[in-house]
Scaffold this motif. Structure first.
Motif, PDB file in Angstrom:
ATOM      1  N   GLU A   1       0.848  -1.211   0.000  1.00  7.62           N
ATOM      2  CA  GLU A   1       0.000   0.000   0.000  1.00  7.62           C
ATOM      3  C   GLU A   1       0.876   1.251   0.000  1.00  7.62           C
ATOM      4  O   GLU A   1       0.571   2.233  -0.680  1.00  7.62           O
ATOM      5  N   ASP A   2       1.963   1.198   0.754  1.00  3.64           N
ATOM      6  CA  ASP A   2       2.902   2.320   0.824  1.00  3.64           C
ATOM      7  C   ASP A   2       3.617   2.525  -0.518  1.00  3.64           C
ATOM      8  O   ASP A   2       3.966   3.642  -0.884  1.00  3.64           O
ATOM      9  N   LEU A   3       3.821   1.427  -1.253  1.00  2.00           N
ATOM     10  CA  LEU A   3       4.573   1.512  -2.508  1.00  2.00           C
ATOM     11  C   LEU A   3       3.737   2.053  -3.669  1.00  2.00           C
ATOM     12  O   LEU A   3       4.281   2.664  -4.582  1.00  2.00           O
ATOM     13  N   LYS A   4       2.415   1.834  -3.631  1.00  3.02           N
ATOM     14  CA  LYS A   4       1.566   2.227  -4.770  1.00  3.02           C
ATOM     15  C   LYS A   4       1.748   3.684  -5.179  1.00  3.02           C
ATOM     16  O   LYS A   4       2.025   3.969  -6.349  1.00  3.02           O
ATOM     17  N   PRO A   5       1.619   4.656  -4.250  1.00  2.96           N
ATOM     18  CA  PRO A   5       1.798   6.057  -4.666  1.00  2.96           C
ATOM     19  C   PRO A   5       3.217   6.358  -5.141  1.00  2.96           C
ATOM     20  O   PRO A   5       3.425   7.234  -5.992  1.00  2.96           O
ATOM     21  N   ARG A   6       4.178   5.613  -4.610  1.00  2.00           N
ATOM     22  CA  ARG A   6       5.569   5.838  -5.029  1.00  2.00           C
ATOM     23  C   ARG A   6       5.783   5.367  -6.468  1.00  2.00           C
ATOM     24  O   ARG A   6       6.491   6.018  -7.252  1.00  2.00           O
ATOM     25  N   VAL A   7       5.153   4.252  -6.825  1.00  2.00           N
ATOM     26  CA  VAL A   7       5.231   3.763  -8.215  1.00  2.00           C
ATOM     27  C   VAL A   7       4.520   4.750  -9.143  1.00  2.00           C
ATOM     28  O   VAL A   7       5.028   5.077 -10.226  1.00  2.00           O
ATOM     29  N   ASP A   8       3.353   5.267  -8.703  1.00  2.00           N
ATOM     30  CA  ASP A   8       2.623   6.256  -9.507  1.00  2.00           C
ATOM     31  C   ASP A   8       3.478   7.501  -9.762  1.00  2.00           C
ATOM     32  O   ASP A   8       3.504   8.033 -10.872  1.00  2.00           O
ATOM     33  N   LYS A   9       4.182   7.938  -8.723  1.00  3.49           N
ATOM     34  CA  LYS A   9       5.037   9.127  -8.843  1.00  3.49           C
ATOM     35  C   LYS A   9       6.178   8.882  -9.839  1.00  3.49           C
ATOM     36  O   LYS A   9       6.531   9.757 -10.631  1.00  3.49           O
ATOM     37  N   LEU A  10       6.739   7.676  -9.790  1.00  6.44           N
ATOM     38  CA  LEU A  10       7.792   7.308 -10.746  1.00  6.44           C
ATOM     39  C   LEU A  10       7.245   7.323 -12.172  1.00  6.44           C
ATOM     40  O   LEU A  10       7.893   7.828 -13.094  1.00  6.44           O
ATOM     41  N   ASN A  11       6.040   6.774 -12.338  1.00  7.01           N
ATOM     42  CA  ASN A  11       5.416   6.748 -13.668  1.00  7.01           C
ATOM     43  C   ASN A  11       5.227   8.161 -14.220  1.00  7.01           C
ATOM     44  O   ASN A  11       5.435   8.401 -15.408  1.00  7.01           O
ATOM     45  N   GLU A  12       4.848   9.088 -13.317  1.00 11.98           N
ATOM     46  CA  GLU A  12       4.668  10.487 -13.729  1.00 11.98           C
ATOM     47  C   GLU A  12       5.983  11.093 -14.219  1.00 11.98           C
ATOM     48  O   GLU A  12       5.989  12.003 -15.044  1.00 11.98           O
ATOM     49  N   SER A  13       7.103  10.575 -13.681  1.00 14.24           N
ATOM     50  CA  SER A  13       8.428  11.045 -14.114  1.00 14.24           C
ATOM     51  C   SER A  13       8.942  10.264 -15.322  1.00 14.24           C
ATOM     52  O   SER A  13      10.089  10.407 -15.722  1.00 14.24           O
ATOM     53  N   GLY A  14       8.080   9.395 -15.868  1.00 16.21           N
ATOM     54  CA  GLY A  14       8.469   8.608 -17.047  1.00 16.21           C
ATOM     55  C   GLY A  14       9.314   7.389 -16.723  1.00 16.21           C
ATOM     56  O   GLY A  14       9.995   6.845 -17.598  1.00 16.21           O
ATOM     57  N   ILE A  15       9.275   6.948 -15.458  1.00 17.43           N
ATOM     58  CA  ILE A  15      10.074   5.782 -15.044  1.00 17.43           C
ATOM     59  C   ILE A  15       9.141   4.650 -14.602  1.00 17.43           C
ATOM     60  O   ILE A  15       8.245   4.871 -13.782  1.00 17.43           O
ATOM     61  N   THR A  16       9.348   3.484 -15.165  1.00 18.25           N
ATOM     62  CA  THR A  16       8.653   2.294 -14.675  1.00 18.25           C
ATOM     63  C   THR A  16       9.683   1.425 -13.972  1.00 18.25           C
ATOM     64  O   THR A  16      10.637   0.965 -14.605  1.00 18.25           O
ATOM     65  N   PRO A  17       9.528   1.213 -12.647  1.00 19.81           N
ATOM     66  CA  PRO A  17      10.499   0.363 -11.949  1.00 19.81           C
ATOM     67  C   PRO A  17      10.559  -1.013 -12.618  1.00 19.81           C
ATOM     68  O   PRO A  17       9.513  -1.560 -12.983  1.00 19.81           O
ATOM     69  N   CYS A  18      11.761  -1.542 -12.775  1.00 14.13           N
ATOM     70  CA  CYS A  18      11.928  -2.810 -13.482  1.00 14.13           C
ATOM     71  C   CYS A  18      12.843  -3.755 -12.708  1.00 14.13           C
ATOM     72  O   CYS A  18      13.970  -3.394 -12.363  1.00 14.13           O
ATOM     73  N   LEU A  19      12.331  -4.949 -12.450  1.00 12.67           N
ATOM     74  CA  LEU A  19      13.120  -6.010 -11.824  1.00 12.67           C
ATOM     75  C   LEU A  19      13.390  -7.090 -12.863  1.00 12.67           C
ATOM     76  O   LEU A  19      12.456  -7.650 -13.440  1.00 12.67           O
ATOM     77  N   ALA A  20      14.661  -7.374 -13.096  1.00 16.55           N
ATOM     78  CA  ALA A  20      15.038  -8.469 -14.002  1.00 16.55           C
ATOM     79  C   ALA A  20      15.276  -9.725 -13.168  1.00 16.55           C
ATOM     80  O   ALA A  20      16.039  -9.699 -12.203  1.00 16.55           O
TER      81      ALA A  20
END
Length: 280
Positions: free
Chosen positions: A19-38
């Motif tokens: 739940e804590d991570l959801k807004p942080r991922v949204d904020k990254l998306n707004e900056s044009g970044i999608t977190p990626c785990l290989a």
């Protein structure tokens, strides 16, 4: 000290982390970044494949890109190192996870060491371990991080307590011992050569079972009111702790399944997001 018996619900802790991570991922998306785990899977071990799939699904539910690399059973160390190097250089990849164990012909330690420290979100490099031990590591091993996350979520006391860790693996027993020590616990690390193990465990306020043997820790070993964290996962969904017997004296205990496991995956997600956030 905890007065009532607490069943430490890992699924609940993991949900809070996500739940804590959801807004942080949204904020990254707004900056044009999608977190990626290989994730790198070498060979066709069915349980490893299941773990990788679970991690991939957890990523996707949170909006983290899961890049899956599958290599053949007969992959050489050199071939694996080349794959890791290409992921180190890929700016779109923020975290790298090598699923272990790898096939026997591969030098697993060399493969772990090849992972760039800023992408070592699974906490497997010796540099990451050293930094964690000294108290300034960014990405500790995920299972030790999960154990401390559960303790913090339930506000279980660590400082001044005697913690006994059963197990000394480089990504579980050793790092969790160091992390508890850094939180001002007095730590005894035990292993297969430890004499009078039961007597040592009987003095513990905190017991961390990470030995890889089903139902290894007996109820008679647990001091009245001790906190029991079971990091074991054996065939048939059985932990390293004899749950029913240890539940009786313990003040707090993690079940298996549904204890440390779900939180371990949430720590991997958190550390991948943190690695992506460093780009902003």
């Amino acid at each position: 000290m905890v007065n009532e018996k607490l069943i430490l619900d890992g699924s609940r802790v993991a949900s809070a982390v996500k739940e804590d991570l959801k807004p942080r991922v949204d904020k990254l998306n707004e900056s044009g970044i999608t977190p990626c785990l290989a994730t790198i899977l070498v060979g066709n071990d069915p349980s490893s494949a299941t773990y990788v799939k679970m991690k991939g699904n957890a990523c996707e539910r949170l909006g983290i890109l899961s890049k899956k690399i599958e290599l053949a059973e007969n992959t050489t160390t050199e071939e694996l190192l080349k794959t890791i190097q290409s992921l180190n250089e890929d700016e779109g990849v923020h975290g790298i996870l090598l699923q272990h164990p790898v096939p026997s012909q591969i030098d697993e330690r060399a493969a772990f060491e090849a992972i760039a420290i800023e992408k070592d979100v699974d906490g497997v490099t010796s540099l990451g371990f050293g930094q964690t031990s000294l108290g300034f590591g960014t990405y500790p091993s995920c299972t030790p991080a999960a154990i401390l996350e559960i303790m913090d979520y339930y506000e279980l006391p660590i400082e001044g307590k005697h913690a006994v860790v059963i197990g000394r693996s480089p990504i579980l027993g050793k790092p969790v011992s160091m992390m508890l020590l850094n939180r001002n616990a007095t730590v005894t690390t035990c292993h297969s050569y430890t004499e009078n193990l039961e007597n040592i465990v009987r003095n513990a306020d905190i017991v961390v079972a990470a030995v890889g043997k089903p139902n290894f820790v007996k109820g008679s070993w647990i001091k009245e009111g001790a906190m029991v964290l079971d990091a074991g996962y054996n065939k048939g969904n059985i932990g390293d702790v004899d749950y029913e017997e240890c539940l009786k004296p313990a003040s707090a205990i993690t079940p298996v399944p549904g204890g440390v496991g779900p939180v371990t995956i949430s720590m991997l997600l958190r550390q991948t997001v943190e690695a992506a956030e460093k780009l902003i």
